[in-house]
Write an enzyme that holds these catalytic residues in place. Structure first.
Site, PDB file in Angstrom:
ATOM      1  N   SER A 295      -4.717  -6.943   4.944  1.00  0.00           N
ATOM      2  CA  SER A 295      -5.969  -6.409   5.475  1.00  0.00           C
ATOM      3  C   SER A 295      -7.020  -7.505   5.407  1.00  0.00           C
ATOM      4  CB  SER A 295      -6.392  -5.191   4.657  1.00  0.00           C
ATOM      5  OG  SER A 295      -7.692  -4.810   5.025  1.00  0.00           O
TER       6      SER A 295
ATOM      7  N   HIS B  32      -3.798  -6.563   9.703  1.00  0.00           N
ATOM      8  CA  HIS B  32      -4.544  -5.307   9.773  1.00  0.00           C
ATOM      9  C   HIS B  32      -6.044  -5.617   9.847  1.00  0.00           C
ATOM     10  CE1 HIS B  32      -5.046  -0.970   8.853  1.00  0.00           C
ATOM     11  NE2 HIS B  32      -6.070  -1.344   8.099  1.00  0.00           N
TER      12      HIS B  32
ATOM     13  N   ASP C  28      -9.771  -4.042   9.985  1.00  0.00           N
ATOM     14  CA  ASP C  28     -10.582  -2.848   9.722  1.00  0.00           C
ATOM     15  C   ASP C  28     -11.930  -2.974  10.421  1.00  0.00           C
ATOM     16  OD1 ASP C  28      -8.940  -1.283   7.847  1.00  0.00           O
ATOM     17  OD2 ASP C  28      -9.159  -3.037   6.550  1.00  0.00           O
TER      18      ASP C  28
ATOM     19  N   MET D 216     -15.426  -1.250  11.137  1.00  0.00           N
ATOM     20  CA  MET D 216     -16.292  -0.189  10.576  1.00  0.00           C
ATOM     21  C   MET D 216     -17.680  -0.264  11.194  1.00  0.00           C
ATOM     22  SD  MET D 216     -15.300  -0.467   6.568  1.00  0.00           S
ATOM     23  CE  MET D 216     -13.616  -0.823   6.043  1.00  0.00           C
TER      24      MET D 216
ATOM     25  N   HIS E  32      -7.584  -0.918  13.047  1.00  0.00           N
ATOM     26  CA  HIS E  32      -7.892   0.366  12.399  1.00  0.00           C
ATOM     27  C   HIS E  32      -9.372   0.649  12.631  1.00  0.00           C
ATOM     28  CE1 HIS E  32      -8.166   2.603   8.222  1.00  0.00           C
ATOM     29  NE2 HIS E  32      -8.419   3.412   9.252  1.00  0.00           N
TER      30      HIS E  32
ATOM     31  N   MET F 299     -12.648   2.569  12.264  1.00  0.00           N
ATOM     32  CA  MET F 299     -13.387   3.557  11.465  1.00  0.00           C
ATOM     33  C   MET F 299     -14.755   3.701  12.107  1.00  0.00           C
ATOM     34  SD  MET F 299     -11.921   2.249   7.849  1.00  0.00           S
ATOM     35  CE  MET F 299     -11.236   0.810   8.647  1.00  0.00           C
TER      36      MET F 299
ATOM     37  N   MET G 125      -4.402   7.265   4.593  1.00  0.00           N
ATOM     38  CA  MET G 125      -5.396   6.557   3.770  1.00  0.00           C
ATOM     39  C   MET G 125      -5.284   7.015   2.322  1.00  0.00           C
ATOM     40  SD  MET G 125      -7.231   4.496   5.681  1.00  0.00           S
ATOM     41  CE  MET G 125      -8.314   4.063   4.356  1.00  0.00           C
TER      42      MET G 125
ATOM     43  N   GLY H 225     -13.696   2.653   3.942  1.00  0.00           N
ATOM     44  CA  GLY H 225     -15.002   1.989   3.862  1.00  0.00           C
ATOM     45  C   GLY H 225     -14.961   0.636   3.164  1.00  0.00           C
ATOM     46  N   PHE H 226     -14.077   0.499   2.181  1.00  0.00           N
ATOM     47  CA  PHE H 226     -14.084  -0.734   1.393  1.00  0.00           C
ATOM     48  C   PHE H 226     -12.670  -1.093   0.957  1.00  0.00           C
ATOM     49  CE2 PHE H 226     -18.081   1.428   0.915  1.00  0.00           C
ATOM     50  CZ  PHE H 226     -19.003   0.413   1.133  1.00  0.00           C
TER      51      PHE H 226
ATOM     52  N   GLY I  29     -10.451  -3.045  -2.069  1.00  0.00           N
ATOM     53  CA  GLY I  29     -10.650  -3.267  -3.498  1.00  0.00           C
ATOM     54  C   GLY I  29     -10.795  -1.983  -4.313  1.00  0.00           C
TER      55      GLY I  29
ATOM     56  N   ASP J 212      -2.304   2.945   3.496  1.00  0.00           N
ATOM     57  CA  ASP J 212      -3.423   1.995   3.489  1.00  0.00           C
ATOM     58  C   ASP J 212      -4.429   2.380   2.409  1.00  0.00           C
ATOM     59  OD1 ASP J 212      -5.443   0.203   4.093  1.00  0.00           O
ATOM     60  OD2 ASP J 212      -5.961   1.111   6.024  1.00  0.00           O
ATOM     61  N   GLY J 213      -4.613   1.476   1.457  1.00  0.00           N
ATOM     62  CA  GLY J 213      -5.660   1.679   0.448  1.00  0.00           C
ATOM     63  C   GLY J 213      -5.154   1.516  -0.972  1.00  0.00           C
ATOM     64  N   GLY J 214      -5.565   0.427  -1.604  1.00  0.00           N
ATOM     65  CA  GLY J 214      -5.259   0.239  -3.023  1.00  0.00           C
ATOM     66  C   GLY J 214      -3.803  -0.058  -3.330  1.00  0.00           C
TER      67      GLY J 214
ATOM     68  N   SER K  74      -6.906  -6.410  -1.138  1.00  0.00           N
ATOM     69  CA  SER K  74      -7.236  -7.206  -2.321  1.00  0.00           C
ATOM     70  C   SER K  74      -5.993  -7.713  -3.048  1.00  0.00           C
ATOM     71  CB  SER K  74      -8.133  -6.408  -3.258  1.00  0.00           C
ATOM     72  OG  SER K  74      -7.685  -5.093  -3.351  1.00  0.00           O
TER      73      SER K  74
HETATM   74  C1  DX5 Z   1     -10.312   0.717   3.782  1.00  0.00           C
HETATM   75  C2  DX5 Z   1      -9.448  -0.092   4.701  1.00  0.00           C
HETATM   76  C3  DX5 Z   1      -8.249  -0.732   4.046  1.00  0.00           C
HETATM   77  C4  DX5 Z   1      -8.604  -1.716   2.971  1.00  0.00           C
HETATM   78  C5  DX5 Z   1      -7.388  -2.166   2.230  1.00  0.00           C
HETATM   79  O1  DX5 Z   1     -11.230   1.434   4.508  1.00  0.00           O
HETATM   80  O2  DX5 Z   1      -8.954   0.710   5.750  1.00  0.00           O
HETATM   81  O3  DX5 Z   1      -7.431  -1.331   5.032  1.00  0.00           O
HETATM   82  O4  DX5 Z   1      -9.263  -2.852   3.475  1.00  0.00           O
HETATM   83  O5  DX5 Z   1      -7.753  -2.992   1.163  1.00  0.00           O
HETATM   84  P1  DX5 Z   1      -7.171  -2.727  -0.314  1.00  0.00           P
HETATM   85  O6  DX5 Z   1      -5.705  -2.982  -0.234  1.00  0.00           O
HETATM   86  O7  DX5 Z   1      -7.908  -3.715  -1.168  1.00  0.00           O
HETATM   87  O8  DX5 Z   1      -7.499  -1.303  -0.659  1.00  0.00           O
HETATM   88 ZN    ZN Z   2      -7.443  -0.120   7.112  1.00  0.00          ZN
END
Ligand code: DX5
Ligand code: ZN
Length: 208
Positions: free
Chosen positions: A8, A31, A33, A35, A64, A66, A135, A140-141, A143, A173-175, A194
């Site tokens: 990402s 990927h 993102d 936003m 992706h 958002m 998700m 949104g973020f 990390g 997707d996410g963490g 991250s």
């Molecule tokens: C969050 C994004 C994710 C994010 C993934 O809104 O859609 O793609 O950047 O980053 P990590 O793997 O750090 O959660």
């Molecule tokens: Zn994403």
């Protein structure tokens, strides 16, 4: 389980652009993102930067979105290098119309579901999409910590896919990190921000 890995890009250190792009090339695809500061409380990048990312990595882009109004912008992402565009179920899009526009541009279609949206909510749409993006953080973020209570949706979607004889891809997707990778279950792809750019991952060795 073997997953395709999508770095990402928003988690990259943009002050070390070239180095980070070299890392990104080790993923299966990139990927991106996007936003809008409205659908989510953050602003990232738009189509011009996405184009530059394709030039810099040569990797297919997985976009992706958002955005509250993805229809107003999807056309800007119809360019060479974009292989898939994923739109949120929770956005204001009239999804079937949006999906048709993406498909007519020769691009794969995905639907994303935020943590509070049950998987069952998108069952009807699944024959029309190529991907479901689950998700595991509130969008949104990068990390954030993975919300593991979301993971049963992966199993639910997998079961539905088998029962209905469908072929959509399941992406988480996410963490995602090396520790929780083994809990993800029957997904096909994972997005990693991250954990990927943070330096601890050895790309190419994500077998659990
Ligand atoms: C969050 C994004 C994710 C994010 C993934 O809104 O859609 O793609 O950047 O980053 P990590 O793997 O750090 O959660
Ligand atoms: Zn994403």
């Amino acid at each position: 389980m073997n997953y395709r890995i999508a770095p990402s890009i928003i988690a990259a250190d943009w002050s070390r652009f070239e180095e980070e792009m070299e890392k990104a090339k080790m993923g299966d695809f990139v990927h991106v993102d996007v936003m809008d500061g409205h659908f989510v409380p953050n602003i990232t990048l738009g189509p011009d930067v996405a184009k530059a990312l394709y030039r810099a990595t040569g990797k297919p882009l997985d976009v992706h979105l958002m955005l509250t109004h993805p229809d107003a912008y999807i056309g800007r992402f119809f360019f060479e290098g974009v292989f898939r565009i994923t739109v949120h179920y929770e956005s204001a899009a009239i999804l079937t119309y949006t999906f048709n526009r993406i498909r007519e541009a020769g691009i794969k279609v995905g639907v994303a579901i935020s943590p509070d949206t049950p998987a069952e909510r998108v069952f009807k749409l699944l024959p029309r999409v190529d991907q479901v993006l689950v998700m595991t953080v509130y969008p949104g973020f990068s990390g954030q910590r993975m919300l593991e209570w979301v993971l049963p949706k992966v199993e639910t979607l997998h079961r539905f896919r088998e029962e209905m004889g469908l072929r959509f891809t399941i992406t988480v997707d996410g963490g995602v990190n090396v520790e929780n990778l083994k809990k993800i279950g029957p997904a096909d792809e994972v997005v990693m921000g991250s954990a990927f750019f943070g330096g601890r991952m050895q790309v190419g060795k994500f077998t659990t």
